[in-house]
Design an enzyme around this catalytic site. Sequence first.
Site, mmCIF file in Angstrom:
data_model
loop_
_atom_site.group_PDB
_atom_site.id
_atom_site.type_symbol
_atom_site.label_atom_id
_atom_site.label_comp_id
_atom_site.label_asym_id
_atom_site.label_seq_id
_atom_site.Cartn_x
_atom_site.Cartn_y
_atom_site.Cartn_z
ATOM 1 N N CYS A 82 -4.338 -24.922 17.953
ATOM 2 C CA CYS A 82 -5.563 -25.399 17.284
ATOM 3 C C CYS A 82 -6.181 -26.463 18.169
ATOM 4 O O CYS A 82 -5.474 -27.370 18.640
ATOM 5 C CB CYS A 82 -5.217 -25.974 15.909
ATOM 6 S SG CYS A 82 -6.664 -26.564 15.011
ATOM 7 N N LEU A 83 -7.486 -26.362 18.375
ATOM 8 C CA LEU A 83 -8.170 -27.356 19.217
ATOM 9 C C LEU A 83 -8.134 -28.733 18.561
ATOM 10 O O LEU A 83 -8.314 -29.741 19.244
ATOM 11 C CB LEU A 83 -9.617 -26.910 19.473
ATOM 12 C CG LEU A 83 -9.742 -25.554 20.191
ATOM 13 C CD1 LEU A 83 -11.203 -25.134 20.289
ATOM 14 C CD2 LEU A 83 -9.108 -25.610 21.584
ATOM 15 N N HIS A 135 -9.838 -23.824 8.078
ATOM 16 C CA HIS A 135 -10.531 -25.069 8.451
ATOM 17 C C HIS A 135 -11.655 -25.376 7.462
ATOM 18 O O HIS A 135 -11.853 -26.529 7.063
ATOM 19 C CB HIS A 135 -11.140 -24.947 9.855
ATOM 20 C CG HIS A 135 -10.192 -25.247 10.967
ATOM 21 N ND1 HIS A 135 -9.551 -26.454 11.109
ATOM 22 C CD2 HIS A 135 -9.804 -24.498 12.039
ATOM 23 C CE1 HIS A 135 -8.793 -26.427 12.203
ATOM 24 N NE2 HIS A 135 -8.922 -25.252 12.789
ATOM 25 N N GLY A 169 -11.684 -19.669 18.958
ATOM 26 C CA GLY A 169 -12.440 -19.840 17.721
ATOM 27 C C GLY A 169 -12.792 -21.302 17.526
ATOM 28 O O GLY A 169 -12.230 -22.185 18.194
ATOM 29 N N GLN A 177 -14.508 -28.661 12.410
ATOM 30 C CA GLN A 177 -13.826 -29.323 13.536
ATOM 31 C C GLN A 177 -14.762 -30.221 14.338
ATOM 32 O O GLN A 177 -14.306 -31.062 15.096
ATOM 33 C CB GLN A 177 -13.195 -28.269 14.467
ATOM 34 C CG GLN A 177 -12.053 -27.501 13.820
ATOM 35 C CD GLN A 177 -11.508 -26.430 14.720
ATOM 36 O OE1 GLN A 177 -12.040 -25.319 14.756
ATOM 37 N NE2 GLN A 177 -10.458 -26.735 15.473
ATOM 38 N N HIS A 234 -7.275 -18.417 10.223
ATOM 39 C CA HIS A 234 -7.096 -19.792 10.695
ATOM 40 C C HIS A 234 -8.416 -20.572 10.555
ATOM 41 O O HIS A 234 -8.424 -21.720 10.093
ATOM 42 C CB HIS A 234 -6.632 -19.728 12.160
ATOM 43 C CG HIS A 234 -6.500 -21.040 12.860
ATOM 44 N ND1 HIS A 234 -5.293 -21.539 13.300
ATOM 45 C CD2 HIS A 234 -7.422 -21.961 13.251
ATOM 46 C CE1 HIS A 234 -5.479 -22.694 13.896
ATOM 47 N NE2 HIS A 234 -6.767 -22.981 13.885
ATOM 48 N N GLU A 235 -9.531 -19.934 10.937
ATOM 49 C CA GLU A 235 -10.824 -20.637 10.914
ATOM 50 C C GLU A 235 -11.319 -20.849 9.474
ATOM 51 O O GLU A 235 -11.888 -21.901 9.165
ATOM 52 C CB GLU A 235 -11.871 -19.868 11.729
ATOM 53 C CG GLU A 235 -11.516 -19.638 13.197
ATOM 54 C CD GLU A 235 -11.163 -20.892 13.967
ATOM 55 O OE1 GLU A 235 -11.586 -21.995 13.565
ATOM 56 O OE2 GLU A 235 -10.439 -20.787 14.973
HETATM 57 O O1 K1U Z 1 -9.497 -23.260 15.400
HETATM 58 C C1 K1U Z 1 -9.192 -23.594 16.530
HETATM 59 O O2 K1U Z 1 -8.824 -24.722 16.759
HETATM 60 C C2 K1U Z 1 -9.255 -22.594 17.641
HETATM 61 C C3 K1U Z 1 -7.908 -21.947 17.886
HETATM 62 C C4 K1U Z 1 -7.927 -20.573 17.264
HETATM 63 C C5 K1U Z 1 -6.599 -19.897 17.116
HETATM 64 C C6 K1U Z 1 -5.727 -19.730 18.160
HETATM 65 C C7 K1U Z 1 -4.531 -19.080 17.979
HETATM 66 C C8 K1U Z 1 -4.222 -18.566 16.752
HETATM 67 C C9 K1U Z 1 -5.084 -18.754 15.703
HETATM 68 C C10 K1U Z 1 -6.286 -19.411 15.886
HETATM 69 C C11 K1U Z 1 -7.692 -21.877 19.377
HETATM 70 O O3 K1U Z 1 -8.359 -21.205 20.063
HETATM 71 S S1 K1U Z 1 -6.449 -22.865 20.016
HETATM 72 C C12 K1U Z 1 -6.291 -22.306 21.686
HETATM 73 C C13 K1U Z 1 -5.390 -21.140 21.713
HETATM 74 O O4 K1U Z 1 -4.411 -21.138 21.003
HETATM 75 C C14 K1U Z 1 -5.660 -19.987 22.550
HETATM 76 C C15 K1U Z 1 -6.568 -20.042 23.561
HETATM 77 C C16 K1U Z 1 -6.791 -18.913 24.339
HETATM 78 C C17 K1U Z 1 -6.089 -17.744 24.083
HETATM 79 C C18 K1U Z 1 -5.171 -17.700 23.056
HETATM 80 C C19 K1U Z 1 -4.938 -18.819 22.304
HETATM 81 ZN ZN ZN Z 2 -7.837 -24.695 14.445
#
Ligand code: K1U
Ligand code: ZN
Length: 168
Positions: free
Chosen positions: A92-93, A138, A46, A51, A134-135
């Site tokens: 979270c990125l 943000h 996401g 962000q 989560h998004e």
């Molecule tokens: O908002 C963001 O920074 C994106 C975030 C979204 C998210 C991940 C996990 C739980 C809630 C929300 C990410 O994608 S972080 C990367 C990550 O955790 C992930 C990547 C690939 C598969 C599963 C998780």
């Molecule tokens: Zn995030």
Amino acid sequence: MALRPILEFPDPRLRTVAKPVTAFDAELKTLTEDMIETMYEAEGIGLAASQIDVHKRVLVIDVSEEKDSPQVFINPTFDILDQETQDYDEGCLSVPGFYETVSRPRRVLIKAQNVEGDAFEIDADGILAICIQHEIDHLDGKLFVDYISKLKRDRIRSKLEKAHRKSA
Ligand code: K1U
Ligand code: ZN
């Protein structure tokens, strides 16, 4: 399409509350395309416009295995459909390298518009329900580290500040 730099905690710009989208135009379409490309390049599931320092209520999500089903949510909101919560080790990125368990409602009704401005709803559970909450956080200037202890959050802050100093 273009990759956009992702802001990292504790950047204060991540605390900005995003404004509703009112213009469903070519600029919005380009923003969503750039966000999808940026999300895939960062290997996220996401990304919120906040962000990438764009403070409009725009999200992209792809929770598919094949990473070939991006979904765009403009002006998203949700209603809780089930008071039961589920725990998930969120990442979270904008907080790279850190994962913490967060508890959120397990089933929600997402209400949003697409890039043309048409309204739609999705009854979501599992990872989509977690990711949309989560998004949307943000867009409201909130991060998953706000749900953990101050001690853990401060530790993450100082580690990321140190990493940012090293890479400057
Ligand atoms: O908002 C963001 O920074 C994106 C975030 C979204 C998210 C991940 C996990 C739980 C809630 C929300 C990410 O994608 S972080 C990367 C990550 O955790 C992930 C990547 C690939 C598969 C599963 C998780
Ligand atoms: Zn995030």
